[in-house]
Scaffold this active site. Structure first.
Site, mmCIF file in Angstrom:
data_model
loop_
_atom_site.group_PDB
_atom_site.id
_atom_site.type_symbol
_atom_site.label_atom_id
_atom_site.label_comp_id
_atom_site.label_asym_id
_atom_site.label_seq_id
_atom_site.Cartn_x
_atom_site.Cartn_y
_atom_site.Cartn_z
ATOM 1 C CG ASP A 179 -2.078 0.985 1.083
ATOM 2 O OD1 ASP A 179 -3.198 0.524 0.787
ATOM 3 O OD2 ASP A 179 -1.858 2.212 1.220
ATOM 4 N N GLY A 215 -6.866 2.349 -5.121
ATOM 5 C CA GLY A 215 -7.630 3.386 -5.803
ATOM 6 C C GLY A 215 -8.627 3.969 -4.843
ATOM 7 N NE ARG A 275 -23.490 -5.974 -4.246
ATOM 8 C CZ ARG A 275 -22.641 -4.994 -4.498
ATOM 9 N NH1 ARG A 275 -22.605 -4.438 -5.707
ATOM 10 N NH2 ARG A 275 -21.832 -4.537 -3.562
ATOM 11 C CG HIS A 292 -18.613 -3.512 -11.356
ATOM 12 N ND1 HIS A 292 -19.570 -4.100 -10.563
ATOM 13 C CD2 HIS A 292 -17.838 -2.785 -10.508
ATOM 14 C CE1 HIS A 292 -19.370 -3.763 -9.299
ATOM 15 N NE2 HIS A 292 -18.337 -2.959 -9.242
ATOM 16 C CG ASP A 299 -22.230 -6.102 -10.427
ATOM 17 O OD1 ASP A 299 -22.587 -4.930 -10.411
ATOM 18 O OD2 ASP A 299 -21.028 -6.449 -10.425
ATOM 19 N NE ARG A 307 -19.400 -0.084 -9.062
ATOM 20 C CZ ARG A 307 -20.674 -0.437 -9.012
ATOM 21 N NH1 ARG A 307 -21.514 -0.054 -9.945
ATOM 22 N NH2 ARG A 307 -21.116 -1.197 -8.018
ATOM 23 N N PRO A 335 -13.319 2.454 -11.821
ATOM 24 C CG PRO A 335 -13.909 3.717 -13.693
ATOM 25 C CD PRO A 335 -13.039 3.734 -12.488
HETATM 26 N N1 LIG Z 1 -14.889 -4.368 -8.397
HETATM 27 C C1 LIG Z 1 -15.781 -4.314 -7.399
HETATM 28 O O1 LIG Z 1 -16.799 -5.033 -7.443
HETATM 29 C C2 LIG Z 1 -15.514 -3.382 -6.264
HETATM 30 C C3 LIG Z 1 -16.289 -3.455 -5.084
HETATM 31 C C4 LIG Z 1 -16.010 -2.569 -4.046
HETATM 32 C C5 LIG Z 1 -15.021 -1.605 -4.218
HETATM 33 N N2 LIG Z 1 -14.297 -1.554 -5.363
HETATM 34 C C6 LIG Z 1 -13.246 -0.562 -5.604
HETATM 35 O O2 LIG Z 1 -12.045 -0.961 -4.941
HETATM 36 C C7 LIG Z 1 -11.233 0.200 -4.746
HETATM 37 C C8 LIG Z 1 -10.749 0.243 -3.312
HETATM 38 O O3 LIG Z 1 -11.840 0.511 -2.450
HETATM 39 P P1 LIG Z 1 -11.609 0.668 -0.879
HETATM 40 O O4 LIG Z 1 -12.937 0.809 -0.277
HETATM 41 O O5 LIG Z 1 -10.665 -0.387 -0.419
HETATM 42 O O6 LIG Z 1 -10.848 2.073 -0.846
HETATM 43 P P2 LIG Z 1 -9.880 2.593 0.319
HETATM 44 O O7 LIG Z 1 -9.757 4.063 0.125
HETATM 45 O O8 LIG Z 1 -10.288 2.044 1.626
HETATM 46 O O9 LIG Z 1 -8.484 1.898 -0.037
HETATM 47 C C9 LIG Z 1 -7.690 2.241 -1.124
HETATM 48 C C10 LIG Z 1 -6.261 1.942 -0.731
HETATM 49 O O10 LIG Z 1 -5.447 2.139 -1.874
HETATM 50 C C11 LIG Z 1 -4.232 2.706 -1.411
HETATM 51 N N3 LIG Z 1 -3.548 3.380 -2.521
HETATM 52 C C12 LIG Z 1 -3.888 4.529 -3.146
HETATM 53 N N4 LIG Z 1 -2.973 4.811 -4.098
HETATM 54 C C13 LIG Z 1 -2.056 3.826 -4.062
HETATM 55 C C14 LIG Z 1 -0.866 3.562 -4.794
HETATM 56 N N5 LIG Z 1 -0.466 4.385 -5.767
HETATM 57 N N6 LIG Z 1 -0.177 2.452 -4.495
HETATM 58 C C15 LIG Z 1 -0.574 1.602 -3.526
HETATM 59 N N7 LIG Z 1 -1.689 1.821 -2.781
HETATM 60 C C16 LIG Z 1 -2.409 2.898 -3.062
HETATM 61 C C17 LIG Z 1 -4.658 3.667 -0.317
HETATM 62 O O11 LIG Z 1 -3.560 4.004 0.536
HETATM 63 C C18 LIG Z 1 -5.743 2.863 0.383
HETATM 64 O O12 LIG Z 1 -5.231 2.080 1.452
HETATM 65 C C19 LIG Z 1 -12.104 1.386 -5.149
HETATM 66 O O13 LIG Z 1 -11.766 1.798 -6.459
HETATM 67 C C20 LIG Z 1 -13.512 0.826 -5.087
HETATM 68 O O14 LIG Z 1 -14.409 1.544 -5.898
HETATM 69 C C21 LIG Z 1 -14.523 -2.430 -6.365
#
Ligand SMILES: NC(=O)c1ccc[n+]([C@@H]2O[C@H](COP(=O)([O-])OP(=O)(O)OC[C@H]3O[C@@H](n4cnc5c(N)ncnc54)[C@H](O)[C@@H]3O)[C@@H](O)[C@H]2O)c1
Length: 315
Positions: free
Chosen positions: A38, A82, A154, A178, A151, A91, A124
């Site tokens: 991270d 992200g 769900r 998605h 999805d 998204r 996204p």
């Molecule tokens: N695909 C899916 O079905 C799905 C479902 C839920 C969430 N998500 C996505 O997953 C992502 C993460 O969500 P979250 O709730 O964990 O967010 P969050 O903010 O809790 O965690 C993101 C993490 O990424 C780290 N980060 C940021 N830039 C970085 C980099 N350059 N290198 C390494 N680490 C880095 C941050 O420090 C943080 O710990 C989001 O984009 C969210 O929309 C996707």
């Protein structure tokens, strides 16, 4: 080709989704080594410690916070880094921010490891899967997104509740983006081979159109509702990540609706979106041509166009 450790997984991004996925992967026993990365190294260290303390109740595993050099031999690399969706944010609103993050992360991965399977989870997810493929130079089968796996879970959960049947007996897919333009592929939905409408009637439900509309809307709005109520979604996606990793590590050739780059699929090319696909040890083997009716095909093409318009603007 580098020698990979097929029992090693890396999780990049240890926020809500990364940490929950790491926990689910620890519990699964699929891997014997897991490296967490991270931008906030202390966060990764804290998660590695916390998750490690569950090991006496699970299976032996080496879990640690690391750096990109530590992923050189990882077999599966899960990218969750992200920003998450903020309340009211779609998204697609996230796209510019997270493409920027990917431009820094993905080349660092590809520099040390060109042979892994890269599973994209950050949103996204379809756009970032397409971006990750371009930025990594990985072959298309080895970089794909979790897509509509969540999805679809769900949808199965809600249909299972509606019909009072085990959700694992429900066979139905959400396809496309998605996100807001996703499609419930109702025409191929069934419960253990029984067409959905027949099964509904067997269970005393006759308002098919209204019920399907309500359930598809519920699926589409699940993330918004959860984010509104608790700020982020992570358990459902963590189980999806675990399930996809299981299909890879065990070479299951399981059919999952993951996001991969399409080639003339119902006339759709050069975009990543979800279609049911066979997933095994080399990632996505091929997509599976489930039958779709004309309205579903039209909606799928519209979903692809939505994504292409975003790609055009940001990549
Ligand atoms: N695909 C899916 O079905 C799905 C479902 C839920 C969430 N998500 C996505 O997953 C992502 C993460 O969500 P979250 O709730 O964990 O967010 P969050 O903010 O809790 O965690 C993101 C993490 O990424 C780290 N980060 C940021 N830039 C970085 C980099 N350059 N290198 C390494 N680490 C880095 C941050 O420090 C943080 O710990 C989001 O984009 C969210 O929309 C996707």
């Amino acid at each position: 080709m580098a020698v990979l450790n097929h029992r090693k997984v890396a999780v990049i991004g240890c926020g809500f989704v990364g940490a929950a996925s790491a926990f689910a992967l620890m519990e699964s026993g699929l891997f014997s080594e897991m490296v967490l990365i991270d931008a906030n190294k202390e966060k990764a260290e804290g998660e590695a410690l916390d998750i490690s303390h569950g090991l006496p109740f699970a299976k032996p595993m080496n879990i640690y916070a690391g750096d990109y050099k530590d992923i050189a031999d990882a077999y599966v690399i899960v990218v969750t880094a992200g920003s998450g969706q903020k309340p009211g944010e779609t998204r697609l609103d996230l796209v510019k921010k997270n493409v920027g993050i990917f431009k820094s992360i993905i080349p660092q991965i590809a520099e040390v490891n060109k042979d892994a399977i890269m599973l994209i989870v950050a949103n996204p997810v379809d756009i970032l899967t397409y971006a990750a493929r371009q930025l990594s130079g990985y072959p298309e089968n080895r970089v794909f997104g979790s897509g509509t796996t969540l999805d679809t879970a769900r949808l199965k959960y809600l249909l299972g509740r509606h019909l009072e049947v085990d959700s694992r007996s429900v066979h139905a897919f959400i396809i496309g983006e998605h996100g807001d333009s996703e499609i419930a592929a109702w025409s191929s939905a069934n419960v253990s081979g029984i067409p959905l409408n027949d099964f509904c009637e067997m269970r005393g439900h006759f308002e098919h159109d209204a019920s399907m509309k309500a359930i598809a809307e519920n699926v589409k709005n699940s993330a918004y509702e959860i984010i509104e109520k608790k700020g982020a979604t992570y358990y459902g996606i963590a189980m999806s990540v675990k399930r996809i990793c299981e299909a890879i590590v065990r070479d299951e050739k399981t059919i999952l609706p993951v996001s991969s780059i399409q080639h003339n699929n119902h006339g759709i090319s050069d975009v990543a979106l979800s279609m049911p696909a066979i997933v095994g040890k080399d990632g996505v083997e091929c997509t599976v041509p489930i039958s779709l009716n004309d309205a579903e095909i039209e909606a799928l093409r519209a979903s692809a166009d939505t994504l292409k318009n975003v790609i055009k603007d940001v990549l």
